[in-house]
Design a protein around this motif. Sequence first.
Motif, mmCIF file in Angstrom:
data_model
loop_
_atom_site.group_PDB
_atom_site.id
_atom_site.type_symbol
_atom_site.label_atom_id
_atom_site.label_comp_id
_atom_site.label_asym_id
_atom_site.label_seq_id
_atom_site.Cartn_x
_atom_site.Cartn_y
_atom_site.Cartn_z
ATOM 1 N N LEU A 4 0.837 -1.203 0.000
ATOM 2 C CA LEU A 4 0.000 0.000 0.000
ATOM 3 C C LEU A 4 0.870 1.251 0.000
ATOM 4 C CD1 LEU A 4 -2.920 -1.000 2.387
ATOM 5 C CD2 LEU A 4 -2.723 -1.251 -0.094
ATOM 6 N N PRO A 5 0.542 2.294 -0.766
ATOM 7 C CA PRO A 5 -0.611 2.327 -1.651
ATOM 8 C C PRO A 5 -0.431 1.397 -2.858
ATOM 9 C CG PRO A 5 0.692 4.323 -1.959
ATOM 10 C CD PRO A 5 1.293 3.573 -0.811
ATOM 11 N N TYR A 6 -1.535 0.837 -3.287
ATOM 12 C CA TYR A 6 -1.506 -0.040 -4.458
ATOM 13 C C TYR A 6 -2.321 0.614 -5.571
ATOM 14 C CZ TYR A 6 -2.158 -4.076 -7.478
ATOM 15 O OH TYR A 6 -2.173 -4.912 -8.566
ATOM 16 N N PHE A 7 -1.699 0.694 -6.755
ATOM 17 C CA PHE A 7 -2.336 1.354 -7.896
ATOM 18 C C PHE A 7 -2.733 0.316 -8.934
ATOM 19 C CE2 PHE A 7 0.729 4.287 -6.056
ATOM 20 C CZ PHE A 7 -0.003 5.472 -5.966
ATOM 21 N N CYS A 8 -3.917 0.428 -9.480
ATOM 22 C CA CYS A 8 -4.227 -0.415 -10.642
ATOM 23 C C CYS A 8 -5.322 0.194 -11.495
ATOM 24 C CB CYS A 8 -4.529 -1.856 -10.236
ATOM 25 S SG CYS A 8 -6.107 -2.132 -9.507
ATOM 26 N N ARG A 9 -5.312 -0.210 -12.755
ATOM 27 C CA ARG A 9 -6.324 0.254 -13.712
ATOM 28 C C ARG A 9 -6.916 -0.949 -14.403
ATOM 29 N NH1 ARG A 9 -4.133 5.383 -14.507
ATOM 30 N NH2 ARG A 9 -1.906 5.322 -14.941
ATOM 31 N N GLN A 22 -29.814 -4.753 -5.506
ATOM 32 C CA GLN A 22 -30.200 -5.273 -4.192
ATOM 33 C C GLN A 22 -29.715 -4.420 -3.033
ATOM 34 O OE1 GLN A 22 -29.496 -9.302 -3.123
ATOM 35 N NE2 GLN A 22 -30.194 -10.114 -5.064
ATOM 36 N N LEU A 23 -28.541 -3.838 -3.182
ATOM 37 C CA LEU A 23 -27.931 -3.150 -2.041
ATOM 38 C C LEU A 23 -28.085 -1.625 -2.106
ATOM 39 C CD1 LEU A 23 -24.491 -5.045 -1.982
ATOM 40 C CD2 LEU A 23 -26.576 -5.683 -0.823
ATOM 41 N N GLY A 24 -28.390 -1.100 -3.272
ATOM 42 C CA GLY A 24 -28.434 0.352 -3.424
ATOM 43 C C GLY A 24 -27.042 0.954 -3.425
ATOM 44 N N ILE A 25 -26.018 0.083 -3.588
ATOM 45 C CA ILE A 25 -24.620 0.534 -3.573
ATOM 46 C C ILE A 25 -23.908 -0.071 -4.782
ATOM 47 C CG2 ILE A 25 -22.467 0.610 -2.216
ATOM 48 C CD1 ILE A 25 -24.365 -0.126 0.250
ATOM 49 N N PRO A 26 -23.883 0.638 -5.926
ATOM 50 C CA PRO A 26 -23.243 0.055 -7.116
ATOM 51 C C PRO A 26 -21.745 -0.145 -6.920
ATOM 52 C CG PRO A 26 -23.796 2.359 -7.509
ATOM 53 C CD PRO A 26 -24.383 1.994 -6.174
ATOM 54 N N THR A 27 -21.221 -1.228 -7.460
ATOM 55 C CA THR A 27 -19.778 -1.472 -7.411
ATOM 56 C C THR A 27 -19.274 -1.743 -8.824
ATOM 57 O OG1 THR A 27 -20.093 -3.851 -7.058
ATOM 58 C CG2 THR A 27 -19.816 -2.477 -5.091
ATOM 59 N N ALA A 28 -18.254 -1.004 -9.229
ATOM 60 C CA ALA A 28 -17.645 -1.207 -10.548
ATOM 61 C C ALA A 28 -16.683 -2.383 -10.431
ATOM 62 C CB ALA A 28 -16.913 0.061 -10.974
ATOM 63 N N ASN A 29 -16.959 -3.438 -11.201
ATOM 64 C CA ASN A 29 -16.174 -4.673 -11.100
ATOM 65 C C ASN A 29 -15.044 -4.697 -12.123
ATOM 66 O OD1 ASN A 29 -18.743 -5.107 -9.797
ATOM 67 N ND2 ASN A 29 -18.381 -7.308 -9.866
ATOM 68 N N PHE A 30 -13.901 -5.243 -11.690
ATOM 69 C CA PHE A 30 -12.740 -5.419 -12.567
ATOM 70 C C PHE A 30 -12.771 -6.809 -13.215
ATOM 71 C CE2 PHE A 30 -9.840 -2.205 -10.269
ATOM 72 C CZ PHE A 30 -9.845 -1.340 -11.361
ATOM 73 N N PRO A 31 -12.124 -6.954 -14.386
ATOM 74 C CA PRO A 31 -12.025 -8.278 -15.015
ATOM 75 C C PRO A 31 -11.166 -9.227 -14.169
ATOM 76 C CG PRO A 31 -11.270 -6.549 -16.519
ATOM 77 C CD PRO A 31 -11.468 -5.912 -15.183
ATOM 78 N N GLU A 32 -11.380 -10.506 -14.389
ATOM 79 C CA GLU A 32 -10.641 -11.560 -13.678
ATOM 80 C C GLU A 32 -9.130 -11.340 -13.696
ATOM 81 O OE1 GLU A 32 -12.775 -15.099 -15.298
ATOM 82 O OE2 GLU A 32 -11.089 -16.125 -14.290
ATOM 83 N N GLN A 33 -8.636 -10.901 -14.863
ATOM 84 C CA GLN A 33 -7.193 -10.742 -15.043
ATOM 85 C C GLN A 33 -6.589 -9.736 -14.052
ATOM 86 O OE1 GLN A 33 -6.250 -9.142 -18.841
ATOM 87 N NE2 GLN A 33 -4.050 -9.380 -18.492
ATOM 88 N N VAL A 34 -7.308 -8.635 -13.806
ATOM 89 C CA VAL A 34 -6.822 -7.622 -12.858
ATOM 90 C C VAL A 34 -6.802 -8.214 -11.446
ATOM 91 C CG1 VAL A 34 -7.303 -5.343 -11.852
ATOM 92 C CG2 VAL A 34 -7.694 -5.722 -14.293
ATOM 93 N N VAL A 35 -7.832 -8.995 -11.127
ATOM 94 C CA VAL A 35 -7.929 -9.624 -9.801
ATOM 95 C C VAL A 35 -6.799 -10.642 -9.621
ATOM 96 C CG1 VAL A 35 -9.442 -10.887 -8.227
ATOM 97 C CG2 VAL A 35 -10.439 -9.292 -9.886
ATOM 98 N N ASP A 36 -6.536 -11.420 -10.681
ATOM 99 C CA ASP A 36 -5.468 -12.431 -10.612
ATOM 100 C C ASP A 36 -4.087 -11.803 -10.446
ATOM 101 O OD1 ASP A 36 -7.359 -14.359 -10.874
ATOM 102 O OD2 ASP A 36 -7.032 -14.703 -13.011
ATOM 103 N N ASN A 37 -3.932 -10.555 -10.903
ATOM 104 C CA ASN A 37 -2.624 -9.898 -10.832
ATOM 105 C C ASN A 37 -2.366 -9.161 -9.524
ATOM 106 O OD1 ASN A 37 -1.574 -10.755 -13.236
ATOM 107 N ND2 ASN A 37 -2.469 -9.064 -14.404
ATOM 108 N N LEU A 38 -3.318 -9.209 -8.606
ATOM 109 C CA LEU A 38 -3.104 -8.540 -7.308
ATOM 110 C C LEU A 38 -1.912 -9.184 -6.603
ATOM 111 C CD1 LEU A 38 -6.783 -8.319 -5.987
ATOM 112 C CD2 LEU A 38 -5.285 -6.379 -6.438
ATOM 113 N N PRO A 39 -1.058 -8.380 -5.957
ATOM 114 C CA PRO A 39 0.074 -8.975 -5.236
ATOM 115 C C PRO A 39 -0.427 -9.911 -4.134
ATOM 116 C CG PRO A 39 0.131 -6.567 -5.117
ATOM 117 C CD PRO A 39 -1.125 -6.927 -5.819
ATOM 118 N N ALA A 40 0.358 -10.939 -3.852
ATOM 119 C CA ALA A 40 -0.054 -11.962 -2.886
ATOM 120 C C ALA A 40 -0.321 -11.379 -1.501
ATOM 121 C CB ALA A 40 1.002 -13.045 -2.809
ATOM 122 N N ASP A 41 0.359 -10.274 -1.147
ATOM 123 C CA ASP A 41 0.146 -9.764 0.207
ATOM 124 C C ASP A 41 -0.975 -8.717 0.302
ATOM 125 O OD1 ASP A 41 1.444 -7.644 -0.876
ATOM 126 O OD2 ASP A 41 2.740 -7.290 0.856
#
Length: 155
Positions: A4-9, A22-41
């Motif tokens: 941290l700080p961690y930057f990604c696009r 359902q929640l009234g709280i929209p969340t912008a979702n990232f593609p699988e590839q961005v999620v897979d590239n998150l650092p292990a820690d």
Amino acid sequence: MRHLPYFCRGEVVRGFGRGSKQLGIPTANFPEQVVDNLPADISTGIYYGWASVGSGDVHKMVVSIGWNPYYKNTKKSMETHIIHTFKEDFYGETLNVAIAGYLRPEKNFDSLESLISAIQGDIEEAKKRLDLPEHLKLKEDNFFQVSKSNIMNGH
Ligand SMILES: Cc1cc2nc3c(=O)[nH]c(=O)nc-3n(C[C@H](O)[C@H](O)[C@H](O)COP(=O)(O)O)c2cc1C
Ligand SMILES: Nc1ncnc2c1ncn2[C@@H]1O[C@H](COP(=O)(O)OP(=O)(O)O)[C@@H](O)[C@H]1O
Ligand SMILES: [Mg+2]
């Protein structure tokens, strides 16, 4: 959390359509590839930071990383709720995210109401913490300036 700080696009893709419906709280979702590239820690959990859409303004945000235990997702997701009211959806646009700090682990809840109030609590906590000088300066980071220049659009 060393990263941290961690930057990604990444591109904003469709999730399960629950965030706003359902929640009234929209969340912008990232593609699988961005999620897979998150650092292990970067562990799963709820974080806060700054975000912008395309070359737009930088706003406060909260982001959830993990399997959404309440919904028992089988795929790990990374979903950002930007603390700002947008006129329209922005699927397909580039979301720029700078994660500043960690709030809590992901939890299961007895009811949708308790999930919603936990998320609203996260939003209030994020708003407060992001006003600290150490976090305010991240808003001005070059990462967001680059998003504002035309380089990203290739013209
Ligand atoms: C700040 C924040 C905190 C969240 N905390 C939890 C949580 O503790 N447990 C959980 O199951 N889901 C949590 N969620 C995820 C919501 O369940 C998720 O956003 C919702 O399922 C929308 O999914 P969708 O984008 O696929 O429609 C959180 C989301 C946000 C934005
Ligand atoms: N403040 C906001 N934060 C995040 N996404 C927003 C916001 N306002 C509008 N949106 C739009 O809502 C979409 C997310 O809604 P959501 O119900 O979570 O659907 P999905 O399951 O497809 O992610 C985003 O992809 C974006 O286009
Ligand atoms: Mg979503």
